[in-house]
Design an enzyme around this catalytic site. Structure first.
Site, PDB file in Angstrom:
ATOM      1  N   ASP A  32       0.681  -0.632   0.390  1.00 13.63           N
ATOM      2  CA  ASP A  32       0.134   0.078  -0.196  1.00 13.63           C
ATOM      3  C   ASP A  32       1.005   0.838   0.165  1.00 13.63           C
ATOM      4  O   ASP A  32       2.343   1.314   0.335  1.00 13.63           O
ATOM      5  CB  ASP A  32      -0.869   0.060   1.131  1.00 13.63           C
ATOM      6  CG  ASP A  32      -2.390   0.807   1.055  1.00 13.63           C
ATOM      7  OD1 ASP A  32      -3.490  -0.112   0.558  1.00 13.63           O
ATOM      8  OD2 ASP A  32      -2.244   1.685   1.338  1.00 13.63           O
ATOM      9  N   ASP A  40       4.823   2.521  -4.682  1.00 18.73           N
ATOM     10  CA  ASP A  40       3.144   2.649  -4.936  1.00 18.73           C
ATOM     11  C   ASP A  40       3.131   1.688  -7.015  1.00 18.73           C
ATOM     12  O   ASP A  40       4.181   1.595  -7.589  1.00 18.73           O
ATOM     13  CB  ASP A  40       4.474   4.128  -5.892  1.00 18.73           C
ATOM     14  CG  ASP A  40       2.775   4.596  -7.153  1.00 18.73           C
ATOM     15  OD1 ASP A  40       1.639   3.821  -7.404  1.00 18.73           O
ATOM     16  OD2 ASP A  40       3.453   5.654  -7.684  1.00 18.73           O
ATOM     17  N   VAL A  41       1.999   1.684  -6.879  1.00 13.56           N
ATOM     18  CA  VAL A  41       2.127   0.540  -8.356  1.00 13.56           C
ATOM     19  C   VAL A  41       2.100   0.745  -9.257  1.00 13.56           C
ATOM     20  O   VAL A  41       1.884  -0.030 -10.523  1.00 13.56           O
ATOM     21  CB  VAL A  41       0.999  -0.850  -8.098  1.00 13.56           C
ATOM     22  CG1 VAL A  41       0.657  -1.676  -6.714  1.00 13.56           C
ATOM     23  CG2 VAL A  41      -0.449   0.052  -7.486  1.00 13.56           C
ATOM     24  N   SER A 111     -15.491  -3.977 -11.233  1.00 11.46           N
ATOM     25  CA  SER A 111     -16.689  -4.046 -10.187  1.00 11.46           C
ATOM     26  C   SER A 111     -17.993  -4.055 -10.786  1.00 11.46           C
ATOM     27  O   SER A 111     -17.581  -4.135 -11.988  1.00 11.46           O
ATOM     28  CB  SER A 111     -16.350  -1.700 -10.259  1.00 11.46           C
ATOM     29  OG  SER A 111     -17.244  -1.251  -9.746  1.00 11.46           O
ATOM     30  N   TYR A 123     -13.221   4.973 -14.243  1.00 11.17           N
ATOM     31  CA  TYR A 123     -13.780   4.311 -13.697  1.00 11.17           C
ATOM     32  C   TYR A 123     -13.995   2.444 -14.492  1.00 11.17           C
ATOM     33  O   TYR A 123     -13.588   1.675 -13.857  1.00 11.17           O
ATOM     34  CB  TYR A 123     -14.656   4.454 -13.133  1.00 11.17           C
ATOM     35  CG  TYR A 123     -14.380   3.521 -11.675  1.00 11.17           C
ATOM     36  CD1 TYR A 123     -13.129   2.929 -10.594  1.00 11.17           C
ATOM     37  CD2 TYR A 123     -15.447   2.127 -10.640  1.00 11.17           C
ATOM     38  CE1 TYR A 123     -13.478   2.139  -9.183  1.00 11.17           C
ATOM     39  CE2 TYR A 123     -15.614   1.667  -9.966  1.00 11.17           C
ATOM     40  CZ  TYR A 123     -13.821   1.474  -9.625  1.00 11.17           C
ATOM     41  OH  TYR A 123     -14.270   0.409  -8.356  1.00 11.17           O
ATOM     42  N   LYS A 127     -11.847  -1.274 -15.186  1.00 11.96           N
ATOM     43  CA  LYS A 127     -12.870  -2.154 -14.821  1.00 11.96           C
ATOM     44  C   LYS A 127     -13.067  -3.196 -15.772  1.00 11.96           C
ATOM     45  O   LYS A 127     -12.299  -4.739 -15.368  1.00 11.96           O
ATOM     46  CB  LYS A 127     -13.740  -2.057 -14.106  1.00 11.96           C
ATOM     47  CG  LYS A 127     -13.339  -1.209 -12.585  1.00 11.96           C
ATOM     48  CD  LYS A 127     -12.330  -1.753 -11.452  1.00 11.96           C
ATOM     49  CE  LYS A 127     -11.847  -1.482 -10.190  1.00 11.96           C
ATOM     50  NZ  LYS A 127     -11.006  -1.937  -9.061  1.00 11.96           N
ATOM     51  N   SER A 157     -17.410   1.505   3.260  1.00 10.46           N
ATOM     52  CA  SER A 157     -15.771   2.284   3.085  1.00 10.46           C
ATOM     53  C   SER A 157     -16.064   3.091   3.838  1.00 10.46           C
ATOM     54  O   SER A 157     -16.905   3.774   4.289  1.00 10.46           O
ATOM     55  CB  SER A 157     -15.596   2.007   1.846  1.00 10.46           C
ATOM     56  OG  SER A 157     -15.890   3.259   0.669  1.00 10.46           O
TER      57      SER A 157
END
Lengths: 216, 117
Positions: A32, A40-41, A111, A123, A127, A157
């Site tokens: 994370d 940082d991915v 998602s 988004y 996805k 969340s």
């Protein structure tokens, strides 16, 4: 001990998955920006550090993701690219870079928005891209590695807790099961997809949306 | 607006193509023009490499979101066996933007028996 890597593992679904896999006996690398193995991915050097630290991977959970919502007519290119790079590009590059053991499993967090969602061109595209990646890698990595995705809907969340109560109530009213998912419930499904219980399942998207994709 | 997904070899190519699609979709949405995305069935099914699969499925999902926002956006998926005339017919039909939104039309039958894209 089997090795698992979970991205975006500091909170929410990522933390719940990491906890669940640890209970299953995995040695979990929690990746994370803010805790655990800090990386940082979207950064190639950071991904190389993750791969080196992980060693032979038995389960990879591509969970790290962001939102930058706006209608298409108002969305900026910066909003568009940020979401594509984190949600899709980073997951693809990390999935390609990891060294997998025989019988390994990749589960990516898609998602329900991949079916289309107002205000989320970026988004939903990211996805949908993950769904495409799942199908292609399932063919490419078989028979050694299984590759699947899960497509949750509204999940409890920090983001949903910050929503105006009436907005949240309206969203929940559109879910046949009458509530949002708990992160632990999504984690259970991810753990099942990653486990030998799903040993003959690959290239699939499991829509875990409480029935929302069916509702009017 | 007709957007034909280019062939891509890596994520850089995916990002470039998606950025182009974003710009053109935004312009079409602002002008209230119908939009048609032309994809390959093999890419939707993941049968020709991850970059092409990511791009095709990202465009399909983006198209559905455009429809959810009230725009006349649709897609056509073709296989290697399709005739150019058939493809052109369906592009013309969907370009009229008459009532159909968020739909994927498969030209040819390669998708039959496969997962629903």
């Amino acid at each position: 001990m089997s090795r698992a890597v979970v991205t975006g593992a500091a909170r929410g679904i990522g933390a719940a998955v990491a906890d669940r896999l640890e209970r299953d006996g995995f040695d979990v690398l929690r990746v994370d920006l803010a805790g655990g193995f800090i990386a940082d991915v979207t950064n190639a050097e950071d991904r190389a550090r993750i791969v080196a630290e992980a060693g032979t991977v038995d389960v990879l959970v591509n969970n790290a993701g962001i939102t930058r919502d706006a209608r298409i007519v108002k969305m900026t290119e910066e909003q568009f690219l940020a979401v594509i790079r984190v949600n899709l590009g980073a997951a693809y590059e990390l999935s390609r870079a990891c060294n997998y053991g025989d019988g390994a499993s990749i589960v990516s967090l898609a998602s329900r928005a991949y079916l289309g969602n107002f205000g989320q061109f970026n988004y939903s595209a990211s996805k949908g891209g993950l769904v495409g990646m799942t199908r292609a890698l399932a063919l490419e990595l078989a028979p050694r590695v299984r590759v699947n995705a899960i497509a949750p809907s509204l999940t409890a969340s920090e983001m949903t807790r910050a929503m105006p109560e009436k907005v949240l109530e309206k969203m929940i009213a559109s879910i046949p099961l009458g509530r949002q998912a708990e992160p632990e419930e999504i984690a259970e499904t991810i753990a099942a997809l990653a486990s030998p219980a799903a040993a003959y399942v690959t290239g699939q998207v499991l829509v875990a949306c409480g029935g929302r994709s069916l509702a009017p | 607006m007709i957007f034909t997904a280019p062939e891509v070899q890596d994520f850089a190519g995916v990002e470039t193509a998606l950025t182009d699609a974003f710009r053109r979709s935004q312009a079409a949405a602002q002008a209230q023009e119908p939009m048609v995305f032309v994809l390959r069935n093999e890419h939707l099914l993941g049968q020709d490499g991850a970059p092409g699969a990511m791009l095709a499925n990202a465009l399909l999902s983006g198209m559905r979101t455009l429809a959810a926002e009230g725009h006349a956006a649709n897609a056509v998926a073709v296989g290697d066996e399709h005739s150019p005339e058939d493809l052109q017919h369906w592009i013309e039909v969907l370009s009229q933007g008459r009532g159909v939104m968020g739909e994927l039309v498969h030209v040819g039958a390669k998708h039959v028996g496969k997962i629903q894209a």
